[in-house]
Design an enzyme around this catalytic site. Structure first.
Site, PDB file in Angstrom:
ATOM      1  N   CYS A  76       0.865  -1.012   0.051  1.00 27.53           N
ATOM      2  CA  CYS A  76       0.074  -0.169  -0.056  1.00 27.53           C
ATOM      3  C   CYS A  76       0.832   1.395   0.216  1.00 27.53           C
ATOM      4  O   CYS A  76       1.902   1.629   0.787  1.00 27.53           O
ATOM      5  CB  CYS A  76      -0.935   0.110   1.312  1.00 27.53           C
ATOM      6  SG  CYS A  76      -1.990   1.540   1.356  1.00 27.53           S
ATOM      7  N   CYS A  82      -1.415   5.982   6.952  1.00 23.89           N
ATOM      8  CA  CYS A  82      -2.403   5.623   7.442  1.00 23.89           C
ATOM      9  C   CYS A  82      -2.261   4.754   8.660  1.00 23.89           C
ATOM     10  O   CYS A  82      -1.592   3.957   8.899  1.00 23.89           O
ATOM     11  CB  CYS A  82      -3.177   4.567   6.181  1.00 23.89           C
ATOM     12  SG  CYS A  82      -4.570   3.829   6.648  1.00 23.89           S
ATOM     13  N   CYS A  85      -3.708  -1.356   8.973  1.00 21.11           N
ATOM     14  CA  CYS A  85      -2.737  -2.436   8.343  1.00 21.11           C
ATOM     15  C   CYS A  85      -1.262  -2.266   8.916  1.00 21.11           C
ATOM     16  O   CYS A  85      -0.389  -2.221   7.925  1.00 21.11           O
ATOM     17  CB  CYS A  85      -2.844  -2.136   6.859  1.00 21.11           C
ATOM     18  SG  CYS A  85      -4.447  -2.590   6.015  1.00 21.11           S
ATOM     19  N   CYS A 178      -6.854   2.225  -1.617  1.00 27.40           N
ATOM     20  CA  CYS A 178      -6.986   1.366  -0.757  1.00 27.40           C
ATOM     21  C   CYS A 178      -7.101  -0.346  -1.383  1.00 27.40           C
ATOM     22  O   CYS A 178      -7.862  -0.528  -1.947  1.00 27.40           O
ATOM     23  CB  CYS A 178      -8.281   1.504   0.463  1.00 27.40           C
ATOM     24  SG  CYS A 178      -8.292   0.560   1.775  1.00 27.40           S
ATOM     25  N   GLN A 304     -20.319  -9.110   9.219  1.00 28.80           N
ATOM     26  CA  GLN A 304     -18.915  -9.413   9.639  1.00 28.80           C
ATOM     27  C   GLN A 304     -18.134  -8.822   8.179  1.00 28.80           C
ATOM     28  O   GLN A 304     -18.502  -9.050   7.269  1.00 28.80           O
ATOM     29  CB  GLN A 304     -18.695 -11.029   9.647  1.00 28.80           C
ATOM     30  CG  GLN A 304     -18.887 -11.492  10.919  1.00 28.80           C
ATOM     31  CD  GLN A 304     -17.933 -10.923  12.224  1.00 28.80           C
ATOM     32  OE1 GLN A 304     -16.680 -10.286  11.899  1.00 28.80           O
ATOM     33  NE2 GLN A 304     -17.809 -11.473  13.261  1.00 28.80           N
ATOM     34  N   TYR A 333     -25.686 -11.510  22.242  1.00 31.66           N
ATOM     35  CA  TYR A 333     -25.076 -10.617  21.376  1.00 31.66           C
ATOM     36  C   TYR A 333     -25.216 -11.060  19.943  1.00 31.66           C
ATOM     37  O   TYR A 333     -24.593 -11.043  19.179  1.00 31.66           O
ATOM     38  CB  TYR A 333     -23.629 -10.486  21.802  1.00 31.66           C
ATOM     39  CG  TYR A 333     -23.399 -10.208  23.104  1.00 31.66           C
ATOM     40  CD1 TYR A 333     -23.483  -8.913  23.947  1.00 31.66           C
ATOM     41  CD2 TYR A 333     -22.899 -11.328  24.031  1.00 31.66           C
ATOM     42  CE1 TYR A 333     -23.126  -8.907  25.188  1.00 31.66           C
ATOM     43  CE2 TYR A 333     -22.704 -11.180  25.339  1.00 31.66           C
ATOM     44  CZ  TYR A 333     -22.959 -10.133  25.857  1.00 31.66           C
ATOM     45  OH  TYR A 333     -22.761  -9.930  27.271  1.00 31.66           O
ATOM     46  N   GLU A 354     -30.162  -9.314  21.562  1.00 29.20           N
ATOM     47  CA  GLU A 354     -29.265  -8.121  21.116  1.00 29.20           C
ATOM     48  C   GLU A 354     -29.650  -6.624  21.676  1.00 29.20           C
ATOM     49  O   GLU A 354     -30.791  -6.580  21.697  1.00 29.20           O
ATOM     50  CB  GLU A 354     -29.160  -7.998  19.593  1.00 29.20           C
ATOM     51  CG  GLU A 354     -28.538  -6.997  19.000  1.00 29.20           C
ATOM     52  CD  GLU A 354     -27.107  -6.458  19.193  1.00 29.20           C
ATOM     53  OE1 GLU A 354     -26.780  -5.611  19.516  1.00 29.20           O
ATOM     54  OE2 GLU A 354     -26.203  -7.647  19.255  1.00 29.20           O
ATOM     55  N   ASP A 403     -20.896 -14.028  21.567  1.00 34.90           N
ATOM     56  CA  ASP A 403     -20.145 -13.267  21.102  1.00 34.90           C
ATOM     57  C   ASP A 403     -20.253 -11.823  21.313  1.00 34.90           C
ATOM     58  O   ASP A 403     -20.852 -10.897  20.523  1.00 34.90           O
ATOM     59  CB  ASP A 403     -20.699 -13.402  19.466  1.00 34.90           C
ATOM     60  CG  ASP A 403     -19.503 -12.851  18.340  1.00 34.90           C
ATOM     61  OD1 ASP A 403     -18.475 -12.296  19.006  1.00 34.90           O
ATOM     62  OD2 ASP A 403     -19.799 -13.037  17.275  1.00 34.90           O
ATOM     63  N   CYS A 430     -13.596 -11.342  19.872  1.00 36.08           N
ATOM     64  CA  CYS A 430     -12.484 -10.365  19.097  1.00 36.08           C
ATOM     65  C   CYS A 430     -11.509  -9.841  20.121  1.00 36.08           C
ATOM     66  O   CYS A 430     -10.643  -9.013  19.651  1.00 36.08           O
ATOM     67  CB  CYS A 430     -13.233  -9.381  18.325  1.00 36.08           C
ATOM     68  SG  CYS A 430     -14.103  -8.075  19.285  1.00 36.08           S
TER      69      CYS A 430
END
Length: 475
Positions: A76, A82, A85, A178, A304, A333, A354, A403, A430
């Site tokens: 990139c 940025c 990444c 991008c 997702q 969730y 949720e 989740d 996550c």
């Protein structure tokens, strides 16, 4: 009389030894930890210290003296400026190694629970162009790079559209290309920028809260549909005409845009969950496909962002849940009910809970769309909805899938899960650190039977982890 600050040191010939939080690499200098972005273990560098505390320092790369065997050339053009990444200079094979180690370390050091051997991390088939959603912000104060500042040019044109710069809320880095999504977003974004400059459309001023062009969001699905959401700041009829003319030009110039929707956002932030969305072209939503299921995705829907890896993740969840068709499943969730609908045909009944009411509305639509009649969805704050009374009224779950957001589960939610005593808990996270904390809270009643890291976001430090817990035999 104020004391002059000592200049911060230049550290020479420093070897990078590992990674720490937030994707930063680390080194040790005289027993002090140094955090450095955009370098990899094995690099030998000269580092300029930018911040010095009692127990650590932060630094930036000045010169790379020796390249690590783990280093690769970033693809990139915006790498290093940025904020995303950060690991693009690290080979993907080694990214997976460090991500898996991050999961093991968190569960071992924070969770302090007995663990089986980790299942090998599931890497992403595609490491570029893998996202189905990207958001870009307009600003009349674009970020000037060090190279631009060094040219001693007076930049009169400071409009830009791109990503927010960390630590500078009112500035964005103007993004020309991008690599995280199909190239259509580059072509459309760059065309909108040029159109706006040619036609005198005002870019948003984040401090003064003025300017027509505010934000754009691309969504691309595996069914080939593309949705563009534009956020405007319209205060008069002339601006309304400018917005309409822009959208008409977009629809004519890029017929591949399946639907164009827009929001008039006069608030102080870019969130629009509480604002009406207007449809300019198309249906106002798109569809994504997963196995034989279709999911309707609107401008406010959560889905997702790596579709291929989401499928891999959900397959792990379904395998861990080991459903035979007779089970009552709670999906905590649940978001837009993607997991709930994905596993429903293998369960007797699924109840999804949720906080976001709009997401629950999407979950119900997706269940109906796919002919799923054994899934029920409830909106409300998890700690308030999932109580012992709720379990008594709805039945003791055989399996709980959870989740939660990055913060993990509220202690009241953990307590209710323990009281409900399902046979299995499948915990998707996550954030392995908060997942580890929650596992420790459940350790007296549940043991970790398996855990599977899944890489959803190549070139970043982020990692998903799925843990299977089984209830311990009662003594």
């Amino acid at each position: 009389m104020s004391r002059k600050k000592k200049p911060l040191p230049l550290l020479e010939d420093i070897e990078i030894t590992g990674f720490a939080a937030e994707g930063k690499a680390l080194a040790k200098v005289n027993d002090m930890v140094v955090f450095v972005p955009y370098v990899v273990p094995g690099d030998v560098c000269d580092l300029q210290v930018t911040r010095k505390k009692h127990s650590f320092m932060e630094a930036k790369l000045v010169e790379l003296k020796h390249e690590s065997s783990e280093r690769v050339q970033p693809q990139c053009k915006h790498f290093g400026v940025c904020g995303g990444c950060k690991w693009q200079c690290l080979s993907y094979e080694r990214q997976l190694h460090y991500k898996q180690q991050q999961v093991v370390d968190a569960l071992t050091r924070i969770g302090k629970v007995q663990l089986p051997e980790v299942l090998p991390i599931i890497g992403s088939k595609h490491t570029l162009h893998y996202r189905n959603k990207l958001e870009f912000t307009f600003s009349n104060k674009r970020w000037l790079t060090e190279q631009e500042i060094g040219q001693a040019v007076d930049y009169t044109q400071k409009n830009g559209v791109g990503f927010h710069i960390p630590g500078a809320f009112d500035k964005v880095l103007d993004i020309e290309e991008c690599l995280l999504m199909d190239d259509i977003q580059n072509r459309v974004r760059n065309a909108i920028r040029q159109y706006a400059l040619d036609n005198g459309l005002e870019f948003f001023d984040l401090r003064q809260q003025v300017g027509l062009l505010r934000d754009m969001i691309f969504r691309i699905t595996n069914s080939g549909e593309i949705m563009l959401t534009l956020q405007f700041h319209i205060t008069n009829e002339d601006e309304h005409k400018q917005a309409d003319t822009l959208m008409q030009w977009l629809g004519d110039t890029f017929p591949e845009l399946s639907t164009i929707v827009w929001v008039n956002n006069l608030k102080c932030n870019d969130t629009f969950g509480d604002l009406p969305v207007q449809v300019f072209k198309g249906q106002g939503f798109v569809y994504a496909q997963m196995e034989d299921l279709r999911f309707k995705i609107g401008p406010k829907s959560f889905y997702q962002t790596n579709s291929e890896q989401a499928y891999e993740l959900y397959k792990v969840v379904r395998d861990f849940a080991a459903l035979s068709g007779s089970e009552l499943v709670y999906d905590l969730y649940t978001g837009t009910g993607t997991i709930a609908n994905f596993v429903a045909r293998k369960a007797r009944k699924v109840i999804g809970i949720e906080y976001v009411a709009d997401a629950i509305a999407d979950a119900k639509i997706n269940a109906e769309l796919n002919g799923i009649d054994n899934a029920e969805f409830i909106a409300g704050d998890m700690k308030d909805v999932l109580t012992d009374d709720f379990v008594a009224a709805n039945g003791r779950p055989d399996v709980i899938i959870t989740d939660p957001p990055r913060a993990g589960m509220h202690t009241d939610v953990v307590r209710t899960i323990l009281n409900a005593a399902p046979d299995r808990v499948v915990y998707v996270s996550c954030n392995p650190a908060t997942q580890a904390r929650d596992l420790q809270l459940m350790d007296n009643d549940y043991k970790v039977v398996a855990y599977q890291p899944v890489d959803m976001f190549p070139h970043t430090q982020h990692i998903e982890n799925v843990v299977l817990l089984e209830r311990r035999n009662e003594q």
